[in-house]
Structures are given as structure tokens and as C-alpha cells.
Design a protein around this motif. Structure first.
Motif, mmCIF file in Angstrom:
data_model
loop_
_atom_site.group_PDB
_atom_site.id
_atom_site.type_symbol
_atom_site.label_atom_id
_atom_site.label_comp_id
_atom_site.label_asym_id
_atom_site.label_seq_id
_atom_site.Cartn_x
_atom_site.Cartn_y
_atom_site.Cartn_z
ATOM 1 N N ARG A 58 0.845 -1.193 0.000
ATOM 2 C CA ARG A 58 0.000 0.000 0.000
ATOM 3 C C ARG A 58 0.880 1.242 0.000
ATOM 4 N N TYR A 79 0.995 5.601 0.021
ATOM 5 C CA TYR A 79 0.247 6.780 0.451
ATOM 6 C C TYR A 79 1.006 8.053 0.079
ATOM 7 N N GLN A 124 0.546 12.599 0.735
ATOM 8 C CA GLN A 124 -0.222 13.775 1.122
ATOM 9 C C GLN A 124 0.041 14.954 0.205
ATOM 10 N N THR A 141 -6.990 4.036 -5.009
ATOM 11 C CA THR A 141 -8.229 4.116 -4.229
ATOM 12 C C THR A 141 -8.562 5.542 -3.806
ATOM 13 N N SER A 142 -7.582 6.446 -3.884
ATOM 14 C CA SER A 142 -7.835 7.854 -3.585
ATOM 15 C C SER A 142 -6.837 8.700 -4.362
ATOM 16 N N LYS A 199 -4.894 13.441 0.110
ATOM 17 C CA LYS A 199 -4.723 12.003 0.306
ATOM 18 C C LYS A 199 -4.606 11.276 -1.029
ATOM 19 N N GLN A 257 -3.792 7.291 -2.285
ATOM 20 C CA GLN A 257 -3.643 5.933 -1.785
ATOM 21 C C GLN A 257 -3.793 4.949 -2.940
ATOM 22 N N SER A 258 -2.924 3.956 -2.954
ATOM 23 C CA SER A 258 -3.019 2.907 -3.973
ATOM 24 C C SER A 258 -2.623 1.570 -3.368
ATOM 25 N N GLN A 268 7.280 4.171 3.427
ATOM 26 C CA GLN A 268 5.821 4.067 3.377
ATOM 27 C C GLN A 268 5.283 3.329 4.599
ATOM 28 N N ALA A 294 2.785 4.847 7.423
ATOM 29 C CA ALA A 294 1.464 4.254 7.618
ATOM 30 C C ALA A 294 1.217 3.910 9.089
#
Length: 269
Positions: free
Chosen positions: A9, A11, A13, A32-33, A71, A73-74, A221, A225
Motif C-alpha cells: 500500500r 500513500y 499527502q 483508491t484515492s 490524500k 492511496q493505492s 511508506q 502508515a
């Protein structure tokens, strides 16, 4: 049990521009975001929650991760086991031709694909035998085949030496890997080993450096997280197999086109 998939995952910002990110195992990247803007054959392809990025093990990706409302996210799902022989035979006989899709790594997501994808993520969290995992994988591969997309992940029937070496080194990136002990592991002479890698357009030193740079991103990452205390650059360098902080930082910037400090700022306040 030996896992047949790897889940990672990612992330962000702030905007994350990265270049030449190597792919060593066939992977699907699901945003996902936010969005991922990929440079592909001189064009920019945009990946959002409705479009997956399919990456074979021969690619190096250049992209920008753009957050939505601070945000990004993947999820990257990497396949450590290819389709079973019977799936490949069905694929070869399929009336669906992949040729019309080969120009783009983008796949529009439907409910069936998303369901199967989530099943693989759930599978990775269970202690299942390799045989059971392969059944889940083959079901997903069949779903991809119905969409004419299977060959975009698996371009050949066999692992390249580059893939084999990267997987071997990735098991412990910080170890004191040398070309001699790696050749010994693969039961190859150094001349044969180097010749095969040269034919694949790479070298032992390049693969080792790339594996360690990917390890650095993974560690940063993971720490972010968990909201853990960030490592110093020297601590990070040592955990990735480097004794010199300056050499490590320079190699990271050369590989990805962004400095360590700049990347760290994209994943934390």
C-alpha cells in the motif's frame, strides 16, 4: 505457507513525481484515492479508482501521484505465481484477442473484476496452502482473460533472469550481496550470468541498486502508515544495505528523480 501474491500500500499527502520505478513482478496497481498520472509512450494516462494500471515485469514506470483532499492511496498487487498451464491453454484458445489492448496498460474496472481483486487481498491475509492460493489466482486470471487483459501482465511463459535475481535479492536487500555469491546461488558462472543479464538489458549492479531503492520506498511508506518515528537518512541507508548516507541519497535521487527529503515530505506533514 509461501505467499503467491504480495500486497503493498502506498500513500501520499502531496504530489509525488517518480521516474524509472522498476517493476520486477507482474502487478496491478489500483488507485483508491487521488489519481496516478503515468507517462506512457509520450502520452499521459490517468488512473483513478475506476481504472487499474497493469504492469508486466519488464517495465519501468514514470508517474506522478496526485492526492485528492490531501490524500493519495493505492494498492499494488504483485503476482508471484503465473497462471497454471490449463489457464494458459484456455488463453491461447480464447476468441478474445489482446492485440487491440496492447497499446495501453489501463483496464477499466467492473464489479466482477473488483470482486475477484478483493478476494485476492482477503486470501493474502489467510494461511492457505500454495495449491489453494493458486486456485484463487487462476480464477482471477480467468477473469482477466475474459477482459482480454491477461497477456498485459504475463508477456512470456518463463521468468527472466532479471526477475529471478531481483526476487532473490529482495528477500534481504541489506545483505552483503556480491556477484560471486549470487552466481553461486543460481549455479551459473560469472561470465554466463553477466551475459544473460546483458541480453536482458541490465546488470547485477543495476538490479541490486534498484532493489535497494524500492526497499527504501517500502520502508518509508510502512513507517508513515504506522505513524512511527521516521528513520534518519543514515538509518534508512543501513537498512537498505548502504554504509554511506551520501551514496545512498545520491543513488535514490538518480533512480527516481526526487531526493529522499523531498519524497519524505510527500508522505508526511
Amino acid at each position: 505457507m509461501t505467499p503467491l501474491v504480495k500486497i503493498e500500500r502506498f500513500y501520499g499527502q502531496k504530489s509525488q513525481p517518480l521516474r524509472n520505478v522498476p517493476v520486477y513482478t507482474p502487478s496491478i496497481i489500483a488507485v483508491t484515492s487521488g489519481v496516478k498520472a503515468l507517462l506512457w509512450q509520450g502520452e499521459t494516462l490517468v488512473f483513478d479508482p475506476n481504472h487499474w494500471l497493469l504492469a508486466s515485469s519488464t517495465q519501468a514506470l514514470t508517474f506522478v501521484n496526485e492526492p485528492y483532499q490531501s490524500k493519495f492511496q493505492s494498492i499494488q498487487l504483485s503476482f508471484l505465481s503465473p497462471p497454471s498451464e490449463w489457464v494458459l491453454k484456455l488463453h491461447a484458445k480464447s476468441e478474445i484477442s489482446d492485440s487491440t489492448f496492447l497499446s495501453s496498460p489501463s483496464l477499466k474496472v467492473n464489479d466482477s473484476l473488483n470482486f475477484a481483486f478483493l478476494q485476492l487481498i482477503a486470501m493474502s491475509e489467510q494461511s492457505l496452502s500454495s495449491a489453494v492460493q493458486q486456485c484463487y489466482l487462476d480464477a482471477f486470471y480467468l477473469q482477466l482473460n475474459e477482459q482480454g487483459a491477461l497477456s498485459r501482465l504475463f508477456e512470456g511463459d518463463f521468468l527472466s533472469l532479471r526477475e529471478k535475481v531481483s526476487r532473490y535479492l529482495s528477500a534481504d536487500p541489506a545483505a552483503n550481496h556480491t556477484i560471486d555469491n549470487t552466481c553461486s546461488h543460481f549455479a551459473m558462472s560469472q561470465a554466463t550470468f553477466m551475459r544473460h543479464l546483458s541480453k536482458e538489458g541490465t546488470s547485477f549492479r543495476v538490479i541490486l541498486a534498484e532493489v535497494r531503492m524500492l526497499c527504501a520506498i517500502g520502508i518509508m511508506q510502512s513507517i508513515s502508515a504506522r505513524n512511527a518515528v521516521p528513520l534518519s537518512q543514515l538509518e534508512l541507508a543501513i537498512r537498505c544495505g548502504y554504509q554511506s548516507e551520501s551514496r545512498f541519497s545520491q543513488r535514490f535521487k538518480t533512480q527516481f528523480g526526487i531526493s529522499l527529503k523531498q519524497y519524505m515530505k510527500t508522505i508526511s506533514d
